[in-house]
Write an enzyme that holds these catalytic residues in place. Structure first.
Site, PDB file in Angstrom:
ATOM      1  N   GLN A  29       0.857  -1.188   0.000  1.00 58.06           N
ATOM      2  CA  GLN A  29       0.000   0.000   0.000  1.00 58.06           C
ATOM      3  C   GLN A  29       0.897   1.243   0.000  1.00 58.06           C
ATOM      4  O   GLN A  29       0.996   1.961   0.991  1.00 58.06           O
ATOM      5  CB  GLN A  29      -0.911  -0.015   1.227  1.00 58.06           C
ATOM      6  CG  GLN A  29      -1.853  -1.205   1.291  1.00 58.06           C
ATOM      7  CD  GLN A  29      -2.734  -1.169   2.521  1.00 58.06           C
ATOM      8  OE1 GLN A  29      -3.285  -0.131   2.877  1.00 58.06           O
ATOM      9  NE2 GLN A  29      -2.874  -2.312   3.186  1.00 58.06           N
ATOM     10  N   LYS A  60       0.051  -9.005 -16.651  1.00 57.53           N
ATOM     11  CA  LYS A  60      -1.215  -9.505 -16.125  1.00 57.53           C
ATOM     12  C   LYS A  60      -2.221  -8.377 -15.951  1.00 57.53           C
ATOM     13  O   LYS A  60      -1.850  -7.221 -15.764  1.00 57.53           O
ATOM     14  CB  LYS A  60      -0.997 -10.214 -14.779  1.00 57.53           C
ATOM     15  CG  LYS A  60      -0.576  -9.288 -13.639  1.00 57.53           C
ATOM     16  CD  LYS A  60      -0.278 -10.063 -12.367  1.00 57.53           C
ATOM     17  CE  LYS A  60       0.210  -9.108 -11.273  1.00 57.53           C
ATOM     18  NZ  LYS A  60       0.655  -9.809 -10.072  1.00 57.53           N
ATOM     19  N   THR A 106      -0.723 -15.502  -2.253  1.00 59.92           N
ATOM     20  CA  THR A 106      -1.575 -16.667  -2.488  1.00 59.92           C
ATOM     21  C   THR A 106      -1.015 -17.575  -3.587  1.00 59.92           C
ATOM     22  O   THR A 106      -1.566 -18.636  -3.862  1.00 59.92           O
ATOM     23  CB  THR A 106      -2.999 -16.233  -2.881  1.00 59.92           C
ATOM     24  OG1 THR A 106      -2.937 -15.458  -4.080  1.00 59.92           O
ATOM     25  CG2 THR A 106      -3.636 -15.399  -1.773  1.00 59.92           C
TER      26      THR A 106
END
Length: 309
Positions: free
Chosen positions: A97, A192, A223
């Site tokens: 962030q 992507k 992930t």
């Protein structure tokens, strides 16, 4: 008389903290962290730190509790009259962030930087920030170490021919190019498009990987969706093999299962975050010696530029 150095580790990094202390030539200091019934934390030093150069080792994963614990450790050390307090944060949480990429969101990395400085931290030592410009959020010295210092020699030891490096997204091109430069090799890019966080809509390869041994380079694997999809795409495009070199193995949710079932030869990570479960495809390389050398050079006022990105 040389200033005494004391190294302590929080609950997030006990093993890495012990390894860093041993590599430095000392033992971890005695620290207790009381946990109240409502999970409130209360750290206390069980030995004097008066006049000492104190180094507090703590990654922030998961970030909320471990960050708060670390801030209380800094405050305790300052109130106990430590001469200086350096945070050694192998993994800097909230680094993703680093900017406003849509309206009405926080810049978490800036909030954490302000938090770290507000408790009186004298120096921050970290490794492979998600965005290097986060250093600019600080008004204290930031030692930004390069994880490739330990991962590149491992890749060289494999003796792979026809080597090419790949960035799993456009944002990682600078990092991948810097890694490839150590080998005099070329790079390709996996471009992507995301619909939302941790979910990829589409991906394409920019560059030719036919007959090449590909090494994907990134700072974080969370992930593992991006890295596994990129590896699959590279193999479809004719790659001979695909492996990945990542600094911070966050490995949330389905990450381990995805990696086990992926076409990746191996995933090379460091020990900035403890590995929560065994995985035959994951190799862990320790950064203990790198951090110990950085601590030594800070204490002796020697240059550590060779350890920087």
């Amino acid at each position: 008389m040389a200033q005494q150095v004391k190294i302590f580790a929080g609950n997030a990094s006990p093993e890495l903290g012990k390894a860093i202390a041993e590599a430095y030539g000392t033992t971890l200091g005695d620290l207790s962290i009381q946990r109240f019934a409502d999970t409130e934390l209360g750290p206390s030093f069980n030995e004097s730190v008066r006049g000492c150069a104190v180094f507090l080792i703590q990654s922030t994963n998961p970030p909320a509790e471990n960050l708060m614990e670390l801030m209380l450790m800094v405050d305790a050390a300052k109130r106990a009259s430590a001469a200086s307090v350096t945070i050694v944060m192998p993994y800097f949480g909230y680094a993703r962030q680093d900017r406003k990429d849509k309206p009405r969101v926080s810049i978490g990395a800036k909030v954490v930087a302000d938090f770290i400085q507000s408790v009186g931290t004298d120096r921050l030592m970290t490794c492979d920030l998600h965005a290097g410009q986060i250093q600019g959020f600080f008004d204290i010295p930031v030692d930004h170490l390069d994880g490739a210092t330990v991962s590149a020699p491992y890749i060289k030891s494999l003796g792979l021919d026809d080597l090419i490096f790949a960035s799993p997204d456009v944002g990682g091109v600078v990092r991948t190019r810097a890694f490839a430069k150590k080998f005099g090799a070329e790079i390709v890019v996996c471009d992507k498009m995301r619909l939302r966080a941790n979910e990829i809509a589409s991906m394409q390869v920019i560059g030719d990987v036919t007959g090449m041994n590909v090494v994907l380079v990134d700072d974080i694997v969370d992930t593992a969706g991006t890295i596994c999809k990129a590896a699959e795409l590279l193999m479809e495009r004719g790659a001979k093999s695909v492996r990945a070199v990542i600094t911070h193995g966050v490995l949330s949710g389905p990450a381990h299962e995805r990696i086990r079932n992926s076409v990746l030869e191996e995933l090379v990570i460091t020990d900035t975050i403890p590995l929560k479960q065994e995985n035959h495809k994951i190799k862990v390389i320790s950064l203990a010696n790198l951090f110990a050398q950085a601590i030594r050079n800070v204490v002796t006022h020697e240059s550590i530029s060779s350890l920087f990105i």
